[in-house]
Design an enzyme around this catalytic site. Structure first.
Site, PDB file in Angstrom:
ATOM      1  CG  ASN A   7      -1.845   1.227   1.235  1.00 58.02           C
ATOM      2  OD1 ASN A   7      -1.466   2.315   0.829  1.00 58.02           O
ATOM      3  ND2 ASN A   7      -3.064   1.043   1.722  1.00 58.02           N
ATOM      4  CE1 TYR A 105      -6.843   0.584   1.301  1.00 55.21           C
ATOM      5  CE2 TYR A 105      -7.930   1.959  -0.335  1.00 55.21           C
ATOM      6  CZ  TYR A 105      -7.399   1.795   0.932  1.00 55.21           C
ATOM      7  OH  TYR A 105      -7.441   2.825   1.831  1.00 55.21           O
ATOM      8  CG  ASP A 144      -4.633  -1.789   3.525  1.00 54.76           C
ATOM      9  OD1 ASP A 144      -5.073  -2.454   4.492  1.00 54.76           O
ATOM     10  OD2 ASP A 144      -4.594  -0.540   3.524  1.00 54.76           O
ATOM     11  CG  ASN A 146      -8.160  -1.035   5.618  1.00 47.49           C
ATOM     12  OD1 ASN A 146      -7.435  -0.464   6.437  1.00 47.49           O
ATOM     13  ND2 ASN A 146      -8.447  -0.532   4.438  1.00 47.49           N
ATOM     14  CG  ASP A 241       0.411   5.057   5.889  1.00 47.95           C
ATOM     15  OD1 ASP A 241       0.548   4.634   4.714  1.00 47.95           O
ATOM     16  OD2 ASP A 241      -0.688   5.440   6.331  1.00 47.95           O
ATOM     17  CG  HIS A 242       0.253   0.455   4.484  1.00 46.77           C
ATOM     18  ND1 HIS A 242      -0.602  -0.550   4.866  1.00 46.77           N
ATOM     19  CD2 HIS A 242      -0.483   1.599   4.481  1.00 46.77           C
ATOM     20  CE1 HIS A 242      -1.802  -0.043   5.085  1.00 46.77           C
ATOM     21  NE2 HIS A 242      -1.755   1.258   4.857  1.00 46.77           N
TER      22      HIS A 242
END
Length: 254
Positions: A7, A105, A144, A146, A241-242
């Site tokens: 990501n 995603y 990702d 989540n 941030d990933h």
């Protein structure tokens, strides 16, 4: 063969931070990315030796996926055959003689869980989609997703119990997906390892303190277990941030 998922949280931004150089160093057979956050024509990536496939969200600067591969597929599928979800550019599937590979995603349930119902609807449609694929040949999917599936998949499970990505409903959907015949490859190789994460908030020096979540996955049809060689979290690679995650497999025909 090497598979990578990342990501990138905005492809145009991460290109300025050495994405192409990292891409070349990783030298993957398949490289799936999520959160491209762009539209057709807004970027041109020079990736010699790779076929490029893109799925864009209708909303500008939002979501979006891409899948880069050294191996020309038999077929390409955009979305998950669900019109109510396929306007956000969240999935691409490539077909090969022995398997399907998919980058995904998953929708975030959002602050206050305002999109939880949308997210749970996506989960149902996504499982339906991959089950149809799996009925034809095994599936390798990444992205990702989540959700931190279990308490060892995030630093602070107690304080995050009812937050997006760690609700009972989201975790139950992941449990149900795996029970339908799929393998969380990182846990297959590392069933009890702790403090290995793939996402960290930009706030509170979370990455410096390794206060993260494992929400990026490679998941495969269970009958591919004999082909799995390794699954890694490449948490030393910066830029988003990933961090990227990796899967290594053997003896599959492309």
């Amino acid at each position: 063969m090497k598979f990578i998922s990342w990501n990138v949280n905005g492809l145009r931004a991460i290109v300025k931070k050495g994405f192409v150089e990292t891409f070349q160093e990783l030298n993957a057979d398949f490289f799936g990315i999520q959160e491209t956050k762009l539209q057709a024509g807004q970027i041109e990536l020079d990736l010699p030796g790779y076929y490029q496939y893109w799925n864009y969200a209708e909303r500008k600067g939002y979501s979006g996926t891409a899948l880069f591969t050294k191996h020309q597929p038999l077929n390409v599928i955009y979305g998950i055959d669900a019109p109510e979800f396929d306007h956000e550019g969240r999935a691409i599937t490539l077909e090969y003689p022995d398997f399907y590979v998919l980058t995904c995603y998953t929708p975030n349930s959002g602050s206050g869980l305002k999109r939880l119902d949308f997210r749970l609807g996506w989960e149902h449609a996504f499982l339906t989609f991959i089950q149809k694929l799996d009925a034809q040949k095994p599936v390798i999917f990444c992205g990702d997703l989540n959700v931190a599936h279990t308490e060892i998949d995030l630093k602070n499970p107690k304080t995050n119990h009812h937050n997006a990505g760690f609700t009972d409903e989201e975790r139950a959907k992941m449990t149900a997906l795996l029970a339908a015949g799929y393998t969380d490859t990182f846990r297959y190789f590392n069933p009890d390892v702790t403090e290995r994460y793939s996402w960290w908030s930009y706030r509170f020096h979370a990455r410096d303190n390794n206060a993260g979540w494992r929400i990026d996955y490679f998941i495969t049809s269970q009958r591919l277990q004999n082909h799995l060689q390794d699954a890694k979290i490449l948490d030393q690679i910066m830029g988003s941030d990933h961090c990227p995650v990796e899967l290594d497999v053997t003896d599959l025909t492309v």
